[in-house]
Design an enzyme around this catalytic site. Structure first.
Site: not given
Ligand code: UDP
Length: 357
Positions: A206
Protein backbone atom coordinates in the site's frame (compact mmCIF):
# COMPACT_ATOMS: atom_id res chain seq x y z
CA UNK A 1 -5.70 15.12 33.38
CA UNK A 2 -7.40 15.70 30.05
CA UNK A 3 -5.75 14.14 27.01
CA UNK A 4 -6.90 14.98 23.51
CA UNK A 5 -5.97 12.09 21.22
CA UNK A 6 -5.78 12.52 17.45
CA UNK A 7 -6.37 9.47 15.28
CA UNK A 8 -7.11 9.05 11.62
CA UNK A 9 -5.41 6.06 10.06
CA UNK A 10 -5.35 2.29 10.45
CA UNK A 11 -2.11 1.87 12.41
CA UNK A 12 -3.19 4.64 14.80
CA UNK A 13 -6.42 2.83 15.66
CA UNK A 14 -4.37 -0.19 16.66
CA UNK A 15 -1.89 1.76 18.78
CA UNK A 16 -4.68 3.77 20.39
CA UNK A 17 -6.63 0.62 21.20
CA UNK A 18 -3.79 -0.47 23.47
CA UNK A 19 -3.13 2.87 25.16
CA UNK A 20 -6.78 3.95 25.53
CA UNK A 21 -7.47 0.66 27.27
CA UNK A 22 -4.80 1.59 29.82
CA UNK A 23 -6.12 5.17 30.20
CA UNK A 24 -9.55 3.79 31.10
CA UNK A 25 -8.05 2.14 34.22
CA UNK A 26 -7.49 5.57 35.79
CA UNK A 27 -10.30 7.90 36.87
CA UNK A 28 -7.88 10.80 36.93
CA UNK A 29 -7.38 10.48 33.16
CA UNK A 30 -10.02 11.70 30.76
CA UNK A 31 -9.39 10.98 27.11
CA UNK A 32 -11.17 12.88 24.34
CA UNK A 33 -10.76 11.36 20.88
CA UNK A 34 -10.70 13.15 17.54
CA UNK A 35 -10.97 10.91 14.46
CA UNK A 36 -9.83 12.97 11.50
CA UNK A 37 -11.34 10.60 8.93
CA UNK A 38 -8.06 10.07 7.09
CA UNK A 39 -8.59 6.29 6.85
CA UNK A 40 -9.59 5.12 3.37
CA UNK A 41 -12.78 3.33 4.29
CA UNK A 42 -15.37 4.55 6.79
CA UNK A 43 -16.94 1.10 7.28
CA UNK A 44 -13.57 -0.44 7.92
CA UNK A 45 -12.68 2.30 10.38
CA UNK A 46 -15.92 1.54 12.31
CA UNK A 47 -14.93 -2.13 12.42
CA UNK A 48 -11.60 -1.22 14.04
CA UNK A 49 -13.36 0.84 16.72
CA UNK A 50 -15.92 -1.89 17.40
CA UNK A 51 -13.76 -4.99 17.47
CA UNK A 52 -11.01 -3.35 19.49
CA UNK A 53 -13.49 -1.61 21.79
CA UNK A 54 -11.95 1.82 21.38
CA UNK A 55 -14.24 4.52 22.83
CA UNK A 56 -16.34 6.13 20.13
CA UNK A 57 -14.61 9.27 18.83
CA UNK A 58 -15.88 12.46 20.43
CA UNK A 59 -15.25 14.30 17.17
CA UNK A 60 -15.26 12.98 13.61
CA UNK A 61 -13.78 15.41 11.09
CA UNK A 62 -14.43 13.45 7.88
CA UNK A 63 -11.32 14.75 6.11
CA UNK A 64 -9.95 12.37 3.48
CA UNK A 65 -9.06 11.84 -0.18
CA UNK A 66 -7.25 15.18 -0.44
CA UNK A 67 -3.69 16.10 -1.33
CA UNK A 68 -1.26 16.42 1.57
CA UNK A 69 -1.49 20.20 1.91
CA UNK A 70 -5.26 20.44 1.78
CA UNK A 71 -5.68 17.48 4.10
CA UNK A 72 -3.24 18.72 6.72
CA UNK A 73 -4.53 22.29 6.51
CA UNK A 74 -8.19 21.37 6.94
CA UNK A 75 -7.37 19.11 9.84
CA UNK A 76 -5.43 21.89 11.56
CA UNK A 77 -8.32 24.30 11.13
CA UNK A 78 -10.80 21.95 12.79
CA UNK A 79 -8.44 20.64 15.47
CA UNK A 80 -7.67 24.20 16.54
CA UNK A 81 -11.33 24.92 17.31
CA UNK A 82 -11.61 21.69 19.30
CA UNK A 83 -8.46 22.46 21.30
CA UNK A 84 -9.90 25.85 22.13
CA UNK A 85 -13.19 24.35 23.33
CA UNK A 86 -11.79 21.34 25.15
CA UNK A 87 -8.78 23.05 26.71
CA UNK A 88 -6.82 19.76 27.17
CA UNK A 89 -3.68 19.35 29.28
CA UNK A 90 -2.08 17.28 26.55
CA UNK A 91 -2.52 16.52 22.87
CA UNK A 92 -1.45 12.97 22.00
CA UNK A 93 -0.43 11.93 18.49
CA UNK A 94 0.77 8.59 17.14
CA UNK A 95 3.18 7.66 14.39
CA UNK A 96 3.69 9.54 11.18
CA UNK A 97 0.53 10.39 9.24
CA UNK A 98 -0.90 13.73 8.15
CA UNK A 99 -3.24 13.51 11.17
CA UNK A 100 -0.14 13.25 13.39
CA UNK A 101 1.45 16.35 11.89
CA UNK A 102 -1.78 18.38 11.87
CA UNK A 103 -2.40 17.58 15.54
CA UNK A 104 1.19 18.32 16.49
CA UNK A 105 1.48 21.74 14.85
CA UNK A 106 -1.89 22.87 16.10
CA UNK A 107 -1.27 21.77 19.68
CA UNK A 108 2.12 23.39 19.82
CA UNK A 109 0.89 26.71 18.48
CA UNK A 110 -1.90 26.68 21.07
CA UNK A 111 0.75 26.03 23.77
CA UNK A 112 -0.68 22.65 24.73
CA UNK A 113 1.86 20.01 25.82
CA UNK A 114 2.41 17.57 22.98
CA UNK A 115 2.94 13.81 23.39
CA UNK A 116 4.33 11.77 20.49
CA UNK A 117 3.96 8.00 20.77
CA UNK A 118 6.30 6.14 18.42
CA UNK A 119 8.88 8.92 18.45
CA UNK A 120 12.39 8.76 16.99
CA UNK A 121 11.81 6.44 14.06
CA UNK A 122 13.70 7.25 10.90
CA UNK A 123 13.89 5.68 7.46
CA UNK A 124 16.34 8.41 6.32
CA UNK A 125 14.31 8.63 3.12
CA UNK A 126 13.00 12.16 2.81
CA UNK A 127 10.88 11.20 -0.20
CA UNK A 128 8.50 9.44 2.18
CA UNK A 129 5.69 11.69 3.41
CA UNK A 130 5.82 9.69 6.67
CA UNK A 131 9.47 10.64 7.26
CA UNK A 132 8.66 14.34 6.94
CA UNK A 133 5.70 13.99 9.31
CA UNK A 134 7.67 12.16 11.97
CA UNK A 135 10.71 14.45 11.93
CA UNK A 136 8.59 17.58 12.25
CA UNK A 137 6.36 16.07 14.94
CA UNK A 138 9.32 14.88 17.00
CA UNK A 139 10.97 18.29 16.86
CA UNK A 140 8.05 20.10 18.49
CA UNK A 141 6.94 17.37 20.93
CA UNK A 142 7.30 17.82 24.69
CA UNK A 143 7.16 14.10 25.52
CA UNK A 144 8.73 11.66 23.09
CA UNK A 145 7.91 8.03 23.82
CA UNK A 146 10.28 5.82 21.80
CA UNK A 147 9.44 2.22 20.93
CA UNK A 148 13.08 1.09 20.78
CA UNK A 149 16.54 2.15 22.02
CA UNK A 150 17.44 2.73 18.36
CA UNK A 151 14.69 5.36 18.07
CA UNK A 152 16.16 7.15 21.11
CA UNK A 153 19.63 7.00 19.52
CA UNK A 154 18.25 8.62 16.36
CA UNK A 155 16.90 11.53 18.41
CA UNK A 156 20.13 11.98 20.33
CA UNK A 157 22.08 12.03 17.08
CA UNK A 158 19.83 14.83 15.87
CA UNK A 159 20.61 16.87 18.98
CA UNK A 160 17.34 16.33 20.87
CA UNK A 161 19.20 16.22 24.19
CA UNK A 162 19.69 19.97 23.77
CA UNK A 163 15.97 20.60 23.20
CA UNK A 164 13.39 21.28 25.87
CA UNK A 165 11.70 17.87 25.78
CA UNK A 166 11.60 14.52 27.58
CA UNK A 167 12.63 11.33 25.82
CA UNK A 168 11.66 7.91 27.20
CA UNK A 169 12.09 4.41 25.76
CA UNK A 170 8.91 2.58 26.72
CA UNK A 171 8.59 -0.19 24.12
CA UNK A 172 6.05 -0.46 21.35
CA UNK A 173 2.33 -0.09 22.05
CA UNK A 174 1.81 -2.31 19.02
CA UNK A 175 3.20 -5.24 20.95
CA UNK A 176 0.68 -4.52 23.71
CA UNK A 177 -2.01 -4.71 21.04
CA UNK A 178 -0.71 -7.94 19.48
CA UNK A 179 -0.60 -9.65 22.86
CA UNK A 180 -4.05 -8.52 23.94
CA UNK A 181 -5.96 -8.93 20.69
CA UNK A 182 -4.45 -12.16 19.43
CA UNK A 183 -6.29 -14.02 22.20
CA UNK A 184 -9.52 -12.43 21.03
CA UNK A 185 -8.63 -13.14 17.39
CA UNK A 186 -8.33 -16.86 18.15
CA UNK A 187 -11.91 -16.88 19.36
CA UNK A 188 -13.56 -14.48 16.93
CA UNK A 189 -11.81 -14.52 13.54
CA UNK A 190 -13.20 -16.81 10.87
CA UNK A 191 -11.00 -15.51 8.07
CA UNK A 192 -9.19 -18.81 7.49
CA UNK A 193 -12.28 -20.99 7.18
CA UNK A 194 -14.24 -18.38 5.23
CA UNK A 195 -11.50 -18.24 2.63
CA UNK A 196 -10.52 -21.92 2.89
CA UNK A 197 -6.92 -20.98 3.63
CA UNK A 198 -4.32 -23.56 4.56
CA UNK A 199 -0.74 -23.01 3.36
CA UNK A 200 -0.18 -19.45 2.22
CA UNK A 201 2.07 -16.41 2.15
CA UNK A 202 0.48 -13.17 3.41
CA UNK A 203 1.19 -10.05 1.36
CA UNK A 204 0.23 -6.37 1.68
CA UNK A 205 1.17 -3.53 -0.68
CA UNK A 206 0.00 0.00 0.00
CA UNK A 207 2.93 2.38 0.40
CA UNK A 208 2.98 5.29 -2.03
CA UNK A 209 6.61 4.67 -3.06
CA UNK A 210 5.39 1.31 -4.49
CA UNK A 211 1.87 2.08 -5.65
CA UNK A 212 2.72 5.34 -7.39
CA UNK A 213 5.75 3.97 -9.23
CA UNK A 214 4.59 1.67 -12.02
CA UNK A 215 7.99 0.07 -12.46
CA UNK A 216 8.24 -0.84 -8.76
CA UNK A 217 4.66 -2.04 -8.62
CA UNK A 218 5.13 -4.23 -11.73
CA UNK A 219 8.29 -5.77 -10.28
CA UNK A 220 6.53 -6.58 -7.01
CA UNK A 221 3.53 -8.05 -8.81
CA UNK A 222 5.81 -10.18 -10.98
CA UNK A 223 7.39 -11.53 -7.79
CA UNK A 224 3.99 -12.29 -6.26
CA UNK A 225 2.99 -14.10 -9.46
CA UNK A 226 6.15 -16.21 -9.39
CA UNK A 227 5.76 -17.11 -5.71
CA UNK A 228 2.12 -18.04 -6.42
CA UNK A 229 3.32 -20.93 -8.56
CA UNK A 230 4.86 -22.47 -5.41
CA UNK A 231 2.41 -21.45 -2.68
CA UNK A 232 -0.83 -19.49 -2.49
CA UNK A 233 -0.37 -15.75 -1.84
CA UNK A 234 -3.17 -14.02 0.08
CA UNK A 235 -3.41 -10.28 -0.44
CA UNK A 236 -5.85 -8.04 1.45
CA UNK A 237 -5.76 -5.34 -1.19
CA UNK A 238 -5.66 -1.65 -0.26
CA UNK A 239 -8.01 0.40 -2.47
CA UNK A 240 -5.19 2.64 -3.71
CA UNK A 241 -3.24 -0.38 -4.95
CA UNK A 242 -6.40 -1.94 -6.38
CA UNK A 243 -7.21 1.18 -8.41
CA UNK A 244 -3.71 1.43 -9.86
CA UNK A 245 -3.57 -2.26 -10.75
CA UNK A 246 -6.87 -2.05 -12.56
CA UNK A 247 -6.05 1.25 -14.32
CA UNK A 248 -2.85 -0.27 -15.71
CA UNK A 249 -4.33 -3.70 -16.46
CA UNK A 250 -1.72 -5.49 -14.37
CA UNK A 251 -2.18 -9.22 -13.96
CA UNK A 252 -1.99 -10.30 -10.32
CA UNK A 253 -2.14 -14.03 -9.55
CA UNK A 254 -3.00 -14.13 -5.89
CA UNK A 255 -5.98 -14.64 -3.66
CA UNK A 256 -7.21 -11.07 -3.45
CA UNK A 257 -9.43 -10.21 -0.52
CA UNK A 258 -10.75 -6.87 0.73
CA UNK A 259 -8.82 -5.15 3.53
CA UNK A 260 -9.65 -6.92 6.77
CA UNK A 261 -10.15 -5.88 10.39
CA UNK A 262 -7.33 -6.20 12.89
CA UNK A 263 -8.45 -9.49 14.44
CA UNK A 264 -8.60 -11.15 11.02
CA UNK A 265 -5.23 -9.65 10.17
CA UNK A 266 -3.67 -11.11 13.30
CA UNK A 267 -5.07 -14.52 12.44
CA UNK A 268 -3.87 -14.25 8.87
CA UNK A 269 -0.37 -13.37 10.08
CA UNK A 270 -0.28 -16.02 12.78
CA UNK A 271 -1.10 -18.78 10.30
CA UNK A 272 0.97 -17.59 7.35
CA UNK A 273 4.12 -19.37 6.22
CA UNK A 274 5.76 -16.03 5.44
CA UNK A 275 4.91 -12.33 5.21
CA UNK A 276 5.67 -10.00 2.28
CA UNK A 277 4.88 -6.37 2.98
CA UNK A 278 5.68 -2.70 2.61
CA UNK A 279 3.76 -1.90 5.81
CA UNK A 280 5.63 -0.71 8.89
CA UNK A 281 3.31 -2.27 11.45
CA UNK A 282 3.06 -5.64 9.77
CA UNK A 283 6.85 -6.06 9.77
CA UNK A 284 6.79 -6.01 13.55
CA UNK A 285 3.64 -8.10 13.88
CA UNK A 286 5.26 -10.77 11.70
CA UNK A 287 8.18 -10.88 14.14
CA UNK A 288 5.93 -10.89 17.21
CA UNK A 289 3.96 -13.78 15.71
CA UNK A 290 7.19 -15.58 14.77
CA UNK A 291 7.13 -15.25 10.99
CA UNK A 292 9.87 -14.20 8.65
CA UNK A 293 9.13 -11.03 6.73
CA UNK A 294 10.37 -9.93 3.32
CA UNK A 295 10.05 -6.15 3.21
CA UNK A 296 9.15 -4.60 -0.14
CA UNK A 297 11.08 -1.42 0.56
CA UNK A 298 14.67 -0.22 0.23
CA UNK A 299 14.95 0.69 3.89
CA UNK A 300 13.06 0.22 7.13
CA UNK A 301 12.66 2.12 10.38
CA UNK A 302 12.68 -1.20 12.25
CA UNK A 303 16.39 -1.93 11.84
CA UNK A 304 16.54 -4.32 14.80
CA UNK A 305 14.52 -6.80 12.73
CA UNK A 306 17.14 -6.71 10.00
CA UNK A 307 19.99 -7.03 12.51
CA UNK A 308 18.33 -10.12 13.96
CA UNK A 309 17.84 -11.65 10.51
CA UNK A 310 14.09 -12.08 10.79
CA UNK A 311 13.29 -9.36 8.25
CA UNK A 312 14.93 -8.94 4.84
CA UNK A 313 14.90 -5.88 2.61
CA UNK A 314 14.11 -6.84 -0.97
CA UNK A 315 13.03 -3.46 -2.36
CA UNK A 316 11.01 -3.91 -5.53
CA UNK A 317 13.46 -6.34 -7.09
CA UNK A 318 11.56 -9.36 -8.48
CA UNK A 319 14.51 -11.76 -8.33
CA UNK A 320 15.49 -10.77 -4.82
CA UNK A 321 11.92 -11.02 -3.50
CA UNK A 322 11.40 -14.47 -5.03
CA UNK A 323 14.73 -15.93 -3.97
CA UNK A 324 14.40 -14.60 -0.40
CA UNK A 325 10.83 -15.88 -0.18
CA UNK A 326 11.65 -19.37 -1.43
CA UNK A 327 14.61 -19.53 0.91
CA UNK A 328 12.69 -18.38 3.99
CA UNK A 329 9.83 -20.77 3.27
CA UNK A 330 12.36 -23.54 3.99
CA UNK A 331 13.83 -21.97 7.13
CA UNK A 332 12.56 -22.37 10.70
CA UNK A 333 11.95 -19.19 12.70
CA UNK A 334 13.82 -19.42 16.00
CA UNK A 335 14.40 -15.83 17.23
CA UNK A 336 12.72 -15.25 20.59
CA UNK A 337 14.32 -11.93 21.54
CA UNK A 338 12.31 -9.22 23.26
CA UNK A 339 12.82 -6.30 20.85
CA UNK A 340 9.71 -4.22 21.57
CA UNK A 341 9.30 -4.14 25.34
CA UNK A 342 7.21 -7.24 25.94
CA UNK A 343 3.77 -5.60 25.93
CA UNK A 344 4.35 -3.05 28.71
CA UNK A 345 4.54 0.16 26.69
CA UNK A 346 1.06 1.51 27.52
CA UNK A 347 1.58 0.87 31.21
CA UNK A 348 4.91 2.72 31.13
CA UNK A 349 3.48 5.71 29.26
CA UNK A 350 0.62 6.11 31.73
CA UNK A 351 2.93 5.69 34.74
CA UNK A 352 5.21 8.35 33.31
CA UNK A 353 2.41 10.83 32.64
CA UNK A 354 0.89 10.36 36.11
CA UNK A 355 4.28 10.86 37.73
CA UNK A 356 5.01 13.99 35.69
CA UNK A 357 1.81 15.90 36.35
N1 UDP B 1 -3.88 -4.24 8.83
C1 UDP B 1 -5.21 -4.60 9.01
N2 UDP B 1 -5.94 -4.97 7.91
C2 UDP B 1 -5.40 -5.01 6.64
C3 UDP B 1 -4.04 -4.65 6.49
C4 UDP B 1 -3.32 -4.24 7.60
O1 UDP B 1 -5.72 -4.59 10.13
O2 UDP B 1 -6.12 -5.35 5.70
C5 UDP B 1 -3.12 -3.81 10.02
C6 UDP B 1 -1.79 -4.51 10.21
O3 UDP B 1 -1.97 -5.70 10.95
C7 UDP B 1 -0.99 -3.47 10.98
C8 UDP B 1 -1.54 -2.17 10.49
O4 UDP B 1 -2.77 -2.46 9.85
O5 UDP B 1 -1.25 -3.55 12.35
C9 UDP B 1 -0.57 -1.56 9.54
O6 UDP B 1 -1.16 -0.52 8.89
P1 UDP B 1 -0.58 0.06 7.54
O7 UDP B 1 0.12 -1.02 6.81
O8 UDP B 1 -1.70 0.79 6.90
O9 UDP B 1 0.40 1.19 8.04
P2 UDP B 1 1.90 1.27 8.42
O10 UDP B 1 2.13 0.36 9.58
O11 UDP B 1 2.71 0.95 7.23
O12 UDP B 1 2.05 2.70 8.82
Amino acid sequence: MKILTILGARPQFIKAAALSREFRNYIEIKEVIIHTGQHFDQNMSDIFFEEMEISKPDYFLDINSLNHGAMTGRMMEKIEVIIENENPDYVLVYGDTNSTLAGAITAKKRHVKLIHVEAGLRSFNMNMPEEINRILTDRISDYLFCPTPQAQKNLIKEGFENFDCKIEVVGDVMEDAVRFYSKKANKVSKILTENKLEEYVLCTIHRQENTDDLDRLTQIINAVNEISSTIQVVLPLHPRTKAIISKNNLQLNAKIIDPVGYLDMLNLTKNAKLVLTDSGGLQKEAFMLKKFCITLRDETEWVELIENEVNFLAGADTKKIVSLALNKLKTTFTCDKNLYGGGKASEKIVEYLLKTT
